[in-house]
Design a protein around this motif. Structure first.
Motif, PDB file in Angstrom:
ATOM      1  N   GLU A  85      -5.287  -0.155   4.609  1.00  0.00           N
ATOM      2  CA  GLU A  85      -5.383  -0.506   3.199  1.00  0.00           C
ATOM      3  C   GLU A  85      -6.101   0.205   1.643  1.00  0.00           C
ATOM      4  OE1 GLU A  85      -7.544  -3.821   5.385  1.00  0.00           O
ATOM      5  OE2 GLU A  85      -6.262  -4.700   5.810  1.00  0.00           O
ATOM      6  N   LYS A  86      -6.595   1.451   1.749  1.00  0.00           N
ATOM      7  CA  LYS A  86      -7.053   1.883   0.966  1.00  0.00           C
ATOM      8  C   LYS A  86      -6.011   2.498  -0.080  1.00  0.00           C
ATOM      9  CE  LYS A  86     -12.217   2.253   2.154  1.00  0.00           C
ATOM     10  NZ  LYS A  86     -12.588   2.533   2.436  1.00  0.00           N
ATOM     11  N   GLY A  87      -4.576   2.735   0.577  1.00  0.00           N
ATOM     12  CA  GLY A  87      -4.156   3.488   0.770  1.00  0.00           C
ATOM     13  C   GLY A  87      -3.653   5.304   1.020  1.00  0.00           C
ATOM     14  N   ASP A  88      -5.121   5.282   1.493  1.00  0.00           N
ATOM     15  CA  ASP A  88      -4.566   6.770   2.028  1.00  0.00           C
ATOM     16  C   ASP A  88      -4.223   7.089   2.708  1.00  0.00           C
ATOM     17  OD1 ASP A  88      -7.400   6.992   0.266  1.00  0.00           O
ATOM     18  OD2 ASP A  88      -9.018   5.899   2.124  1.00  0.00           O
ATOM     19  N   ILE A  89      -3.801   6.624   4.033  1.00  0.00           N
ATOM     20  CA  ILE A  89      -2.535   6.717   4.521  1.00  0.00           C
ATOM     21  C   ILE A  89      -1.070   6.765   3.778  1.00  0.00           C
ATOM     22  CG2 ILE A  89      -1.085   6.013   6.632  1.00  0.00           C
ATOM     23  CD1 ILE A  89      -3.800   6.846   7.297  1.00  0.00           C
ATOM     24  N   LYS A  90      -0.493   7.725   3.691  1.00  0.00           N
ATOM     25  CA  LYS A  90       0.426   8.221   3.108  1.00  0.00           C
ATOM     26  C   LYS A  90       1.461   7.892   3.386  1.00  0.00           C
ATOM     27  CE  LYS A  90      -1.974  10.417   0.133  1.00  0.00           C
ATOM     28  NZ  LYS A  90      -2.506   9.499  -0.469  1.00  0.00           N
ATOM     29  N   SER A  91       2.273   7.480   4.133  1.00  0.00           N
ATOM     30  CA  SER A  91       3.324   7.174   5.185  1.00  0.00           C
ATOM     31  C   SER A  91       3.344   5.789   6.249  1.00  0.00           C
ATOM     32  CB  SER A  91       4.260   8.611   5.165  1.00  0.00           C
ATOM     33  OG  SER A  91       4.132   8.649   6.828  1.00  0.00           O
ATOM     34  N   ILE A  92       3.942   5.282   7.123  1.00  0.00           N
ATOM     35  CA  ILE A  92       3.737   4.469   8.302  1.00  0.00           C
ATOM     36  C   ILE A  92       5.201   4.326   8.753  1.00  0.00           C
ATOM     37  CG2 ILE A  92       4.254   2.198   6.997  1.00  0.00           C
ATOM     38  CD1 ILE A  92       2.546   0.916   8.999  1.00  0.00           C
ATOM     39  N   GLU A  93       4.964   4.012   9.956  1.00  0.00           N
ATOM     40  CA  GLU A  93       6.639   3.934  10.702  1.00  0.00           C
ATOM     41  C   GLU A  93       6.921   2.695  10.864  1.00  0.00           C
ATOM     42  OE1 GLU A  93       7.373   5.499  14.800  1.00  0.00           O
ATOM     43  OE2 GLU A  93       6.285   7.634  14.091  1.00  0.00           O
ATOM     44  N   GLU A  94       8.269   2.714   9.973  1.00  0.00           N
ATOM     45  CA  GLU A  94       8.821   0.753  10.068  1.00  0.00           C
ATOM     46  C   GLU A  94       8.610  -0.243  11.724  1.00  0.00           C
ATOM     47  OE1 GLU A  94      13.207  -1.668   9.703  1.00  0.00           O
ATOM     48  OE2 GLU A  94      12.742   0.432  10.384  1.00  0.00           O
ATOM     49  N   SER A  95       8.240   0.839  12.405  1.00  0.00           N
ATOM     50  CA  SER A  95       8.311  -0.266  13.807  1.00  0.00           C
ATOM     51  C   SER A  95       6.693  -0.674  13.540  1.00  0.00           C
ATOM     52  CB  SER A  95       8.044   0.007  15.110  1.00  0.00           C
ATOM     53  OG  SER A  95       7.813   1.811  14.814  1.00  0.00           O
ATOM     54  N   GLU A  96       5.592   0.127  13.610  1.00  0.00           N
ATOM     55  CA  GLU A  96       3.964   0.168  13.666  1.00  0.00           C
ATOM     56  C   GLU A  96       4.110  -0.664  11.906  1.00  0.00           C
ATOM     57  OE1 GLU A  96       0.608   2.654  13.684  1.00  0.00           O
ATOM     58  OE2 GLU A  96       0.981   2.791  11.587  1.00  0.00           O
ATOM     59  N   LEU A  97       4.291  -0.949  10.844  1.00  0.00           N
ATOM     60  CA  LEU A  97       4.393  -1.671   9.633  1.00  0.00           C
ATOM     61  C   LEU A  97       5.039  -3.067  10.479  1.00  0.00           C
ATOM     62  CD1 LEU A  97       3.572  -2.011   7.078  1.00  0.00           C
ATOM     63  CD2 LEU A  97       6.123  -1.700   6.075  1.00  0.00           C
ATOM     64  N   THR A  98       5.679  -3.158  11.009  1.00  0.00           N
ATOM     65  CA  THR A  98       6.490  -4.570  11.295  1.00  0.00           C
ATOM     66  C   THR A  98       5.651  -5.223  12.409  1.00  0.00           C
ATOM     67  OG1 THR A  98       8.756  -4.089  11.087  1.00  0.00           O
ATOM     68  CG2 THR A  98       8.149  -5.565  12.838  1.00  0.00           C
ATOM     69  N   GLU A  99       4.928  -4.207  13.875  1.00  0.00           N
ATOM     70  CA  GLU A  99       4.206  -5.074  14.002  1.00  0.00           C
ATOM     71  C   GLU A  99       2.199  -5.466  13.697  1.00  0.00           C
ATOM     72  OE1 GLU A  99       3.617  -5.331  17.309  1.00  0.00           O
ATOM     73  OE2 GLU A  99       5.801  -5.020  17.124  1.00  0.00           O
ATOM     74  N   ILE A 100       2.488  -4.857  12.462  1.00  0.00           N
ATOM     75  CA  ILE A 100       0.805  -5.303  11.581  1.00  0.00           C
ATOM     76  C   ILE A 100       1.467  -6.584  11.487  1.00  0.00           C
ATOM     77  CG2 ILE A 100      -0.001  -4.683  10.162  1.00  0.00           C
ATOM     78  CD1 ILE A 100      -0.221  -2.509  10.148  1.00  0.00           C
ATOM     79  N   PHE A 101       2.350  -6.773  10.864  1.00  0.00           N
ATOM     80  CA  PHE A 101       3.269  -8.310  10.075  1.00  0.00           C
ATOM     81  C   PHE A 101       3.133  -9.811  11.388  1.00  0.00           C
ATOM     82  CE2 PHE A 101       3.499  -6.077   6.042  1.00  0.00           C
ATOM     83  CZ  PHE A 101       2.709  -6.827   5.394  1.00  0.00           C
ATOM     84  N   ARG A 102       3.359  -8.607  12.401  1.00  0.00           N
ATOM     85  CA  ARG A 102       3.614 -10.063  13.000  1.00  0.00           C
ATOM     86  C   ARG A 102       2.315 -10.399  13.784  1.00  0.00           C
ATOM     87  NH1 ARG A 102       8.545  -7.242  16.282  1.00  0.00           N
ATOM     88  NH2 ARG A 102      10.616  -7.771  15.176  1.00  0.00           N
ATOM     89  N   CYS A 103       1.208  -8.540  13.984  1.00  0.00           N
ATOM     90  CA  CYS A 103      -0.045  -9.328  14.054  1.00  0.00           C
ATOM     91  C   CYS A 103      -0.710 -10.253  13.135  1.00  0.00           C
ATOM     92  CB  CYS A 103      -0.590  -8.162  14.184  1.00  0.00           C
ATOM     93  SG  CYS A 103      -2.923  -8.614  14.853  1.00  0.00           S
ATOM     94  N   ILE A 104      -0.488 -10.236  12.339  1.00  0.00           N
ATOM     95  CA  ILE A 104      -0.838 -10.830  10.801  1.00  0.00           C
ATOM     96  C   ILE A 104      -0.433 -12.267  11.124  1.00  0.00           C
ATOM     97  CG2 ILE A 104      -1.347 -11.778   8.309  1.00  0.00           C
ATOM     98  CD1 ILE A 104      -1.513  -8.411   8.367  1.00  0.00           C
ATOM     99  N   PHE A 105       0.617 -12.676  10.950  1.00  0.00           N
ATOM    100  CA  PHE A 105       1.393 -13.897  11.054  1.00  0.00           C
ATOM    101  C   PHE A 105       1.181 -14.567  12.217  1.00  0.00           C
ATOM    102  CE2 PHE A 105       3.031 -11.891   7.199  1.00  0.00           C
ATOM    103  CZ  PHE A 105       2.336 -12.798   6.694  1.00  0.00           C
TER     104      PHE A 105
END
Length: 124
Positions: free
Chosen positions: A69-89
């Motif tokens: 969330e601070k932008g210190d991670i430079k890249s993220i896998e699509e599946s992980e990003l999708t899971e983050i938003f699925r968790c949030i919503f």
């Protein structure tokens, strides 16, 4: 022996196909831009979800979420990003509604970078 080998190959191919359908194993990566990091954090906070909860859901540490969330991670896998938003919503329908409304807002703010003449002169 040949029958066993064929069954084993069928099992492996079926397993891989099923994993791909679920989005697991997708190695597409996205750059974590400051805007993406901000969208993750803002969306999480607006939905009253803790970073610790999201981290647990995706199998990462709370410090990972903080860095993301601070932008210190430079890249993220699509599946992980999708899971983050699925968790949030909480479900795919809410996630899809968010995508539709967010993409609409993004498109509304876009400006043309090139004039019609410049586009016509481009060699494609």
């Amino acid at each position: 022996m040949r029958y066993f080998f064929q069954k084993f190959i069928d099992y492996i191919l079926t397993s891989l196909y099923n994993e791909l359908l679920k989005g697991v194993g997708n190695m597409d990566k996205y750059d974590v831009t400051p805007e993406l990091a901000d969208v993750i954090k803002t969306t999480r906070i607006q939905n009253h979800i803790t970073s610790k909860f999201v981290a647990k859901h995706i199998g990462k540490s709370p410090s990972y979420m903080s860095k993301l969330e601070k932008g210190d991670i430079k890249s993220i896998e699509e599946s992980e990003l999708t899971e983050i938003f699925r968790c949030i919503f909480g479900n795919d329908e809410n996630f899809q509604t968010f995508l539709n409304s967010t993409l609409g807002k993004i498109f509304d703010t876009l400006e043309l970078r090139f004039s019609d003449k410049e586009i016509d002169e481009q060699l494609w």
